[in-house]
Design a protein around this motif. Structure first.
Motif, PDB file in Angstrom:
ATOM      1  N   LEU A 192       0.836  -1.198   0.000  1.00  0.00           N
ATOM      2  CA  LEU A 192       0.000   0.000   0.000  1.00  0.00           C
ATOM      3  C   LEU A 192       0.874   1.252   0.000  1.00  0.00           C
ATOM      4  O   LEU A 192       1.843   1.329   0.758  1.00  0.00           O
ATOM      5  CB  LEU A 192      -0.877   0.031   1.258  1.00  0.00           C
ATOM      6  N   ASP A 230      -3.283   5.579  -2.103  1.00  0.00           N
ATOM      7  CA  ASP A 230      -3.964   4.427  -2.729  1.00  0.00           C
ATOM      8  C   ASP A 230      -5.382   4.281  -2.185  1.00  0.00           C
ATOM      9  O   ASP A 230      -5.653   4.634  -1.048  1.00  0.00           O
ATOM     10  CB  ASP A 230      -3.241   3.108  -2.378  1.00  0.00           C
ATOM     11  N   ARG A 231      -6.235   3.679  -3.000  1.00  0.00           N
ATOM     12  CA  ARG A 231      -7.535   3.279  -2.487  1.00  0.00           C
ATOM     13  C   ARG A 231      -7.422   1.880  -1.913  1.00  0.00           C
ATOM     14  O   ARG A 231      -6.795   1.004  -2.508  1.00  0.00           O
ATOM     15  CB  ARG A 231      -8.545   3.233  -3.623  1.00  0.00           C
ATOM     16  N   ALA A 232      -8.050   1.682  -0.771  1.00  0.00           N
ATOM     17  CA  ALA A 232      -7.963   0.351  -0.168  1.00  0.00           C
ATOM     18  C   ALA A 232      -9.309  -0.030   0.409  1.00  0.00           C
ATOM     19  O   ALA A 232     -10.192   0.800   0.576  1.00  0.00           O
ATOM     20  CB  ALA A 232      -6.916   0.355   0.940  1.00  0.00           C
ATOM     21  N   ARG A 233      -9.414  -1.353   0.672  1.00  0.00           N
ATOM     22  CA  ARG A 233     -10.619  -1.839   1.334  1.00  0.00           C
ATOM     23  C   ARG A 233     -10.215  -2.296   2.729  1.00  0.00           C
ATOM     24  O   ARG A 233      -9.224  -3.002   2.908  1.00  0.00           O
ATOM     25  CB  ARG A 233     -11.192  -3.006   0.534  1.00  0.00           C
ATOM     26  N   GLU A 290     -14.469   1.308   1.862  1.00  0.00           N
ATOM     27  CA  GLU A 290     -13.348   1.812   1.077  1.00  0.00           C
ATOM     28  C   GLU A 290     -12.793   3.086   1.689  1.00  0.00           C
ATOM     29  O   GLU A 290     -13.557   3.907   2.215  1.00  0.00           O
ATOM     30  CB  GLU A 290     -13.805   2.126  -0.347  1.00  0.00           C
ATOM     31  N   VAL A 321      -9.150   6.000   1.418  1.00  0.00           N
ATOM     32  CA  VAL A 321      -7.870   6.381   0.833  1.00  0.00           C
ATOM     33  C   VAL A 321      -6.788   6.180   1.898  1.00  0.00           C
ATOM     34  O   VAL A 321      -6.970   6.563   3.051  1.00  0.00           O
ATOM     35  CB  VAL A 321      -7.915   7.850   0.357  1.00  0.00           C
ATOM     36  N   GLY A 343     -18.121   2.916  -2.730  1.00  0.00           N
ATOM     37  CA  GLY A 343     -18.340   1.569  -2.188  1.00  0.00           C
ATOM     38  C   GLY A 343     -19.621   1.458  -1.384  1.00  0.00           C
ATOM     39  O   GLY A 343     -20.091   0.362  -1.097  1.00  0.00           O
ATOM     40  N   PRO A 372      -5.159  -3.555  -0.953  1.00  0.00           N
ATOM     41  CA  PRO A 372      -5.282  -2.647  -2.079  1.00  0.00           C
ATOM     42  C   PRO A 372      -6.627  -2.846  -2.760  1.00  0.00           C
ATOM     43  O   PRO A 372      -7.238  -3.904  -2.633  1.00  0.00           O
ATOM     44  CB  PRO A 372      -4.138  -3.063  -3.017  1.00  0.00           C
ATOM     45  N   CYS A 373      -7.036  -1.870  -3.531  1.00  0.00           N
ATOM     46  CA  CYS A 373      -8.452  -1.806  -3.893  1.00  0.00           C
ATOM     47  C   CYS A 373      -8.949  -2.707  -5.018  1.00  0.00           C
ATOM     48  O   CYS A 373     -10.113  -2.616  -5.372  1.00  0.00           O
ATOM     49  CB  CYS A 373      -8.844  -0.387  -4.192  1.00  0.00           C
ATOM     50  N   CYS A 397     -12.254  -4.064  -4.446  1.00  0.00           N
ATOM     51  CA  CYS A 397     -13.325  -3.134  -4.077  1.00  0.00           C
ATOM     52  C   CYS A 397     -14.330  -3.065  -5.222  1.00  0.00           C
ATOM     53  O   CYS A 397     -14.004  -3.377  -6.345  1.00  0.00           O
ATOM     54  CB  CYS A 397     -12.786  -1.742  -3.855  1.00  0.00           C
ATOM     55  N   GLY A 425     -15.548  -0.338  -6.345  1.00  0.00           N
ATOM     56  CA  GLY A 425     -15.149   0.815  -7.147  1.00  0.00           C
ATOM     57  C   GLY A 425     -16.281   1.758  -7.493  1.00  0.00           C
ATOM     58  O   GLY A 425     -16.084   2.775  -8.144  1.00  0.00           O
TER      59      GLY A 425
END
Ligand code: MGD
Ligand code: MGD
Ligand code: SF4
Ligand code: MO
Length: 683
Positions: free
Chosen positions: A594, A598-601, A610, A612, A637, A667-668, A671, A673
């Motif tokens: 990460l 980054d976008r993450a879940r 979700e 950032v 999300g 990492p997403c 997700c 999205g």
């Protein structure tokens, strides 16, 4: 002053310790300005980044202005406008049928903390008389502070403690599990006054918050281990021979057993539990041993853990041992609510038979077939309650009749059958008490309500009339209710009347200044501070971290730009919040691939949300943080932080465990999205 211009004194209604006194400027019937009241001794003229936008918020285009009935499927947020008469008629018919078929207990009056008003909100339990006449279930508001309240009640006989103004007199200040500059910033002036006189300020928080950054020292403790730290500090106090033996002998019970418990926590053991260097524990212990008065500010953050009640008990024991309660500026300040002895007459005598109690943080569990009507007011459970996905499933039940009294089209409104438009603070009357100061604050309405909005008290009066209820106390006016509240006969309220409050805006309780609440003993049955028995340190749920698929401990504290979910739809405050974020330590981020931005879940077995990623050592390895308050429908999300929070209780008072959950962050790629949906439209 221009012709037709008025200054109206009011109070901030939000769930914040500071209960600011404010001044609204009204020109030709319109509120054109609001500022903090410079005459108020505690809040001294400042509001905050959120409430500076209160008038903008009250005039926002998305205000709910009319009663509405659902037209789309449950959860779709599609409504048609109806008249108040139609709304009251439909509600009356449904409530009567439910009471007849299933009994009053099939109704759950779910009152939250949207306003702390004694008339319109939770402090006076608005609506309770009405619900008692129908025999509705009792609602237990345990979402915020009950573990700490219970711990303090058992120790000191009251959750009330220091007058926060007396922090100016402290010479050592521990800001313990509290983010002063975000969640009640007016205390800071008193902290700075103490500092100017030489006080040392220590923040104890797993996160390097903006408050921790401003402190002289920051102990980045492992979440949920504060009781162990408190015991370790006392262990050092004993090694220094600095316990106050007279105070212990004359004012406390259970010292010998508690002393034995303290001796089990030398700094080395405490270091292992808390993740702090033993030298830091020892150094702070020595400082505590030799600095009088020591003032401890601990607020609700610290008790949102499996062992939250025990943590508050252990912290409350500190001034029992050091004798700090003898001195103004010494002791613990959690909440001052316990010092306000108003006469909260909920008229429980109106109940025909005893009723069951349903628990706020157990909404998903409680919303079974036995509940036929959920009545939500001053609350936003889709955003604020644990286990969001299960709550949502329950709110989708076709046989559940859901009424929501609201100012805005919240995530909860989307699941309503009937929506009733609610007034905001500048449009109704209320009486408030600060939970972070010693003043009653009056709120005079400044303007007429927009559209067809009604206050909580007026809504219940109209509904009672529509249903033909004959109990006279259901029709008491707002001023009559306020007079009843002040008529408790308690000496701290002598001479405090509605007239005086309306004229002066705020009045300090009749207590000594400076105030040392327990200088003459404790309001426990024994008159002494009770150290208590049983384990003094209860480990957090997250002590299991590292052993399963969800190795990270998640904290979900207050956001700087929202107040719970209030203001989550204000475009400027939402922009400043930078959206849902998750703070991850560089070590943990690297291990998961990460990077910052980054976008993450963030997820566990309950669900996920979700966010950032912010890579930062503001959190220690193994700990991640994301703030509360975002709206589901405005978040990518479509779910928020409470999707991962367990429906589980703390050790005392059935408290919530918002800061004691295990998650993983990835990492997403997995997700969904989906971009945030726009606000649902009402017709
Ligand atoms: N701006 C803003 N102000 C608010 C609110 C808001 O949403 N936004 N919410 C209001 C409400 S409802 C309340 S109840 C109060 C709550 O006010 P606070 O008590 O300040 O509540 P939190 O933000 O939950 O937690 C405070 C701090 O405790 C830390 N903390 C969490 N777990 C632990 C722990 O185990 N040990 C220690 N030592 N620290 C820990 C968190 O990291 C956080 O920095 O604030 C009110 N004020
Ligand atoms: N993850 C996580 N979740 C948390 C917390 C946490 O630390 N972490 N903190 C918890 C805490 S401390 C609290 S207190 C709860 C709060 O949870 P809730 O009590 O559900 O409060 P809010 O989410 O702020 O929703 C309050 C709603 O009341 C409405 N409202 C305001 N004033 C009035 C009024 O006068 N009349 C009516 N009818 N409506 C009004 C507002 O528009 C808002 O939608 O959240 C809890 N949720
Ligand atoms: S939220 Fe707190 S600081 Fe802001 S205006 Fe209200 S009482 Fe004051
Ligand atoms: Mo709260």
């Amino acid at each position: 002053m221009a012709l037709g211009e008025l200054r109206v004194l009011g109070a901030c209604p939000l769930d914040c310790p500071d209960t600011c006194s404010w001044v609204v400027t009204v020109r030709d019937g319109e509120a054109v300005g609001m500022r903090g009241n410079p005459d108020h001794p505690y809040t001294r003229g400042a509001l905050c980044v959120k409430v500076n936008r209160y008038l903008e918020h009250a005039g926002a285009a998305d205000r709910v202005l009319h009663p509405m009935r659902r037209v789309g499927p449950k959860g779709s947020g599609r409504f048609e406008r109806i008249s108040w008469d139609e709304a009251l008629e439909e509600i009356s018919v449904r409530l009567r049928a439910i009471v007849e078929e299933h009994g009053g207990e099939a109704i759950w009056p779910y009152l939250g903390t949207g306003t702390l008003g004694y008339l319109q909100g939770c402090e006076g339990v608005a609506g309770r008389r009405f619900w008692n006449v129908l025999g509705a279930s009792r609602h237990f508001l345990n979402i915020c502070s009950t573990a700490g309240n219970t711990g303090l009640q058992r120790t000191n006989g009251t959750p009330g403690g220091m007058d926060p103004e007396t922090f100016a007199l402290s010479r050592l200040i521990l800001l313990w599990g509290t983010n002063t500059l975000t969640s009640g910033h007016h205390l800071w002036k008193f902290v700075q006054e103490a500092r100017a006189a030489g006080a040392h300020v220590v923040a104890i928080d797993p996160i390097r918050t903006r408050t921790a950054e401003q402190a002289d020292e920051h102990l980045q403790i492992r979440p949920g281990t504060d009781a162990a730290l408190a015991l370790g500090l006392l262990n050092v106090v004993l090694s220094e021979g600095a316990e106050d033996r007279d105070h212990l002998a004359e004012r406390t019970n259970g010292w010998e057993d508690f002393r034995a418990e303290i001796l089990k926590y030398p700094p080395e053991r405490v270091a292992e539990i808390t993740g702090l260097p033993a030298s830091d524990v020892r150094a702070l212990g020595v400082r505590l041993a030799h600095t009088r008065p020591t003032g401890i500010r601990a607020t609700m953050g610290i008790q949102r853990h499996a062992g939250g009640g025990a943590a508050m008990r252990a912290i409350a024991a500190i001034p029992g041992v050091t004798g700090d309660w003898r001195h103004p500026g010494g002791g613990v300040a959690y909440s001052t609510s316990g010092h306000f002895h108003l006469n909260i007459d909920t008229r429980d005598d109106l109940l025909a038979a005893p009723v069951r109690q349903l628990t706020m943080t157990r909404l998903a569990e409680g919303l079974d077939e036995s509940v036929k009507c959920l009545w939500v007011y001053a609350a936003n459970p889709m955003g604020s309650t644990p286990d969001q996905n299960r709550v949502r499933e329950r709110l989708l039940r076709e046989d559940l009749f859901t009424v929501v009294m609201e100012q805005f089209p919240t995530d909860t409104v989307d699941y309503a059958d009937i929506v009733l438009p609610a007034t905001m603070q500048v449009e109704h009357t209320d009486l408030h008490a600060g939970y972070g100061h010693m003043y009653l604050v009056w709120n005079e309405p400044a303007v007429e309500p927009p559209g067809e909005c009604l206050s909580t008290t007026e809504t219940f009066r109209r509904l009672a009339r529509h249903m033909g209820l004959t109990e006279p106390s259901l029709y008491d006016s707002d001023l009559e209710l306020a007079e009843q509240l002040l008529a408790s006969g308690h000496p701290s309220l002598d001479g405090i009347t509605v007239d005086r409050l309306r004229k002066e805006g705020w009045v300090r309780l009749n207590v000594a200044r400076p105030f040392a609440p327990f200088a003459d003993g404790f309001p426990t049955p024994s008159g002494r501070l009770e150290f208590g028995s049983g384990p003094a340190y209860v480990p957090p749920h997250t002590a299991l971290a590292g052993e399963g698929p969800y190795p990270l401990a998640l904290l979900t504290p207050a956001s700087h730009t929202f107040l719970n979910t209030v203001f989550g739809n204000n475009p400027e405050l939402l922009r400043r919040s930078k959206g849902p974020r998750v703070v991850v330590n560089p070590e943990d981020a690297a291990r998961r691939g990460l990077s910052d931005g980054d976008r993450a879940r963030v997820f566990n077995a309950n669900g996920g949300f979700e966010a950032v990623v912010e890579v930062s050592d503001r959190v220690r390895p193994g700990v991640v943080a994301s703030t509360k308050g975002h709206w589901r429908k405005l978040s990518a999300g479509g779910s928020t932080v409470n999707a991962v929070v367990d429906e589980r209780d703390a050790d005392m008072g059935r408290g919530a465990v918002y800061h004691d959950n295990l998650v993983e962050v990835a990492p997403c790629a997995p997700c969904d999205g989906r971009e945030p949906a726009t606000m649902s439209e009402s017709t």
